[in-house]
Scaffold this motif. Structure first.
Motif, PDB file in Angstrom:
ATOM      1  N   ARG A 178       0.822  -1.210   0.000  1.00  0.00           N
ATOM      2  CA  ARG A 178       0.000   0.000   0.000  1.00  0.00           C
ATOM      3  C   ARG A 178       0.858   1.264   0.000  1.00  0.00           C
ATOM      4  O   ARG A 178       0.508   2.270  -0.613  1.00  0.00           O
ATOM      5  N   GLY A 179       2.009   1.198   0.648  1.00  0.00           N
ATOM      6  CA  GLY A 179       2.845   2.381   0.764  1.00  0.00           C
ATOM      7  C   GLY A 179       3.789   2.614  -0.389  1.00  0.00           C
ATOM      8  O   GLY A 179       4.454   3.659  -0.449  1.00  0.00           O
ATOM      9  N   THR A 180       3.876   1.669  -1.319  1.00  0.00           N
ATOM     10  CA  THR A 180       4.808   1.803  -2.438  1.00  0.00           C
ATOM     11  C   THR A 180       4.197   2.665  -3.531  1.00  0.00           C
ATOM     12  O   THR A 180       3.111   2.374  -4.028  1.00  0.00           O
ATOM     13  N   SER A 181       4.907   3.723  -3.911  1.00  0.00           N
ATOM     14  CA  SER A 181       4.363   4.680  -4.880  1.00  0.00           C
ATOM     15  C   SER A 181       4.677   4.322  -6.325  1.00  0.00           C
ATOM     16  O   SER A 181       4.186   4.980  -7.243  1.00  0.00           O
ATOM     17  N   ALA A 182       5.494   3.289  -6.549  1.00  0.00           N
ATOM     18  CA  ALA A 182       5.854   2.912  -7.918  1.00  0.00           C
ATOM     19  C   ALA A 182       4.602   2.542  -8.716  1.00  0.00           C
ATOM     20  O   ALA A 182       3.660   1.950  -8.177  1.00  0.00           O
ATOM     21  N   PRO A 183       4.569   2.860 -10.017  1.00  0.00           N
ATOM     22  CA  PRO A 183       3.372   2.565 -10.814  1.00  0.00           C
ATOM     23  C   PRO A 183       3.097   1.076 -10.970  1.00  0.00           C
ATOM     24  O   PRO A 183       1.960   0.669 -11.165  1.00  0.00           O
TER      25      PRO A 183
ATOM     26  N   GLY B  63      -5.996  -0.176  -2.380  1.00  0.00           N
ATOM     27  CA  GLY B  63      -5.646   1.103  -1.773  1.00  0.00           C
ATOM     28  C   GLY B  63      -4.389   1.739  -2.311  1.00  0.00           C
ATOM     29  O   GLY B  63      -3.945   2.775  -1.805  1.00  0.00           O
ATOM     30  N   ARG B  64      -3.788   1.144  -3.339  1.00  0.00           N
ATOM     31  CA  ARG B  64      -2.567   1.714  -3.900  1.00  0.00           C
ATOM     32  C   ARG B  64      -2.862   3.054  -4.573  1.00  0.00           C
ATOM     33  O   ARG B  64      -3.960   3.279  -5.087  1.00  0.00           O
ATOM     34  N   PRO B  65      -1.885   3.975  -4.570  1.00  0.00           N
ATOM     35  CA  PRO B  65      -2.097   5.302  -5.169  1.00  0.00           C
ATOM     36  C   PRO B  65      -2.565   5.196  -6.615  1.00  0.00           C
ATOM     37  O   PRO B  65      -1.996   4.446  -7.415  1.00  0.00           O
ATOM     38  N   GLY B  66      -3.633   5.899  -6.933  1.00  0.00           N
ATOM     39  CA  GLY B  66      -4.151   5.902  -8.291  1.00  0.00           C
ATOM     40  C   GLY B  66      -4.815   4.612  -8.704  1.00  0.00           C
ATOM     41  O   GLY B  66      -5.086   4.384  -9.890  1.00  0.00           O
ATOM     42  N   GLY B  67      -5.081   3.717  -7.745  1.00  0.00           N
ATOM     43  CA  GLY B  67      -5.718   2.451  -8.085  1.00  0.00           C
ATOM     44  C   GLY B  67      -4.863   1.577  -8.976  1.00  0.00           C
ATOM     45  O   GLY B  67      -5.370   0.848  -9.835  1.00  0.00           O
ATOM     46  N   ALA B  68      -3.523   1.629  -8.773  1.00  0.00           N
ATOM     47  CA  ALA B  68      -2.602   0.919  -9.660  1.00  0.00           C
ATOM     48  C   ALA B  68      -2.686  -0.592  -9.540  1.00  0.00           C
ATOM     49  O   ALA B  68      -2.250  -1.317 -10.427  1.00  0.00           O
TER      50      ALA B  68
END
Length: 291
Positions: A225-230, A256-261
């Motif tokens: 969840r905390g990893t911002s990589a695409p 919950g990943r940033p941008g729904g990745a």
């Protein structure tokens, strides 16, 4: 998101192998040998060296170095060697916080370069992790995130020191196994082995994931969840079993990943593939690759 300065960022394609290691010891002689070799190498390279003490008195660290012929006093005087304690490092805040600690590494490397050193080298005692410190349950998450968020970006060498006399075997096996490189006493394979991937952003899970390993699964989920990589990959090639509760935790993290990745899952066990087929909502956040 931590920003890395150009002055301290690693050049492209520099190997990170061996720069983040677990070190397991079971007696004072082993401890002294690893300590002295690590510090001597750093001083010779012109790096700043720090020993994050916990149960060991800083005076004993300096005395051990001096007994091995290392002029620790002179190194401290010129600012090349320091022996802070856990309350000044891992536990400097109200609770252990992986994000704050990762930020500390970036700041510490910048500070070492600003003082004219050629890099930063740290060895830290990990015994504080079993004494009930607030946030200590996030230590595995922290170890899993370090490879991509710190060692892939900074000229830093750090060894995490686990003393078998102070820590349960199961704890040592799990935490030491979360490093790509291991030194010292051998460690047994835990029921669920988790580690960062060496060659891409993601994590490895092998063995069996169930009720007894729920804390380890939660740590992996927090790291996902905390990893911002695409793109984040979960390698499950050697995972024999994953129960429904563990799958739900990982799926929630993927959602919950940033941008729904989402999350790319490599070669999951057949039971997980069947669950993904039965529940399309899971398939929307967890894509199977490398069948």
């Amino acid at each position: 998101m931590v920003v890395v300065s150009e002055a301290t960022a690693l050049p492209a394609r520099v190997s990170t192998a061996g720069r983040h290691s677990s070190v397991v010891v079971s007696d004072d002689r082993q401890w002294a040998r690893h300590l002295c070799g690590f510090v001597r190498s750093g001083l010779d390279r012109g790096e700043q060296v720090q020993y994050f003490a916990d149960t060991t008195a800083p005076e004993r660290v300096l005395r051990t170095l001096a007994d091995a012929g290392i002029d620790a006093t002179a190194a401290v005087t010129r600012g090349q060697l320091a022996v802070p304690v856990a309350a000044q490092t891992y536990l400097a805040g109200a609770a252990f916080d992986p994000d704050a600690m990762i930020g500390l590494w970036h700041d510490a490397v910048d500070a070492a370069f600003a003082r004219g050193h050629r890099g930063l080298r740290v060895i830290g005692e990990m015994s504080w992790g079993v004494r009930g410190a607030v946030g200590a349950d996030r230590l595995l998450e922290y170890e899993l995130r370090l490879h991509q968020e710190v060692f892939e970006r900074l000229p830093l060498t750090a060894w995490c020191l686990y003393d078998r006399r102070l820590l349960p075997d199961a704890y040592v096996n799990l935490l030491a196994g979360a490093h790509l490189t291991h030194r010292g006493d051998p460690v047994a394979e835990p029921t669920l082995h988790v580690a960062p991937l060496a060659d891409r952003v993601g994590f490895l899970m092998s063995g069996s994931a169930g009720y007894d390993t729920r804390d380890a699964v939660a740590a992996v989920a927090a790291a996902v969840r905390g990893t911002s990589a695409p793109r984040v990959e979960m390698d499950l090639t050697a995972l024999r079993h994953l129960d429904a509760a563990s799958l739900a935790v990982l799926a929630d993290a993927a959602a919950g990943r940033p941008g729904g990745a989402g999350l790319h899952v490599r070669q999951p066990p057949p039971s997980l593939e069947r669950l993904l087929e039965l529940f399309p909502a899971l398939g929307s956040v967890m894509e199977v690759v490398g069948r």
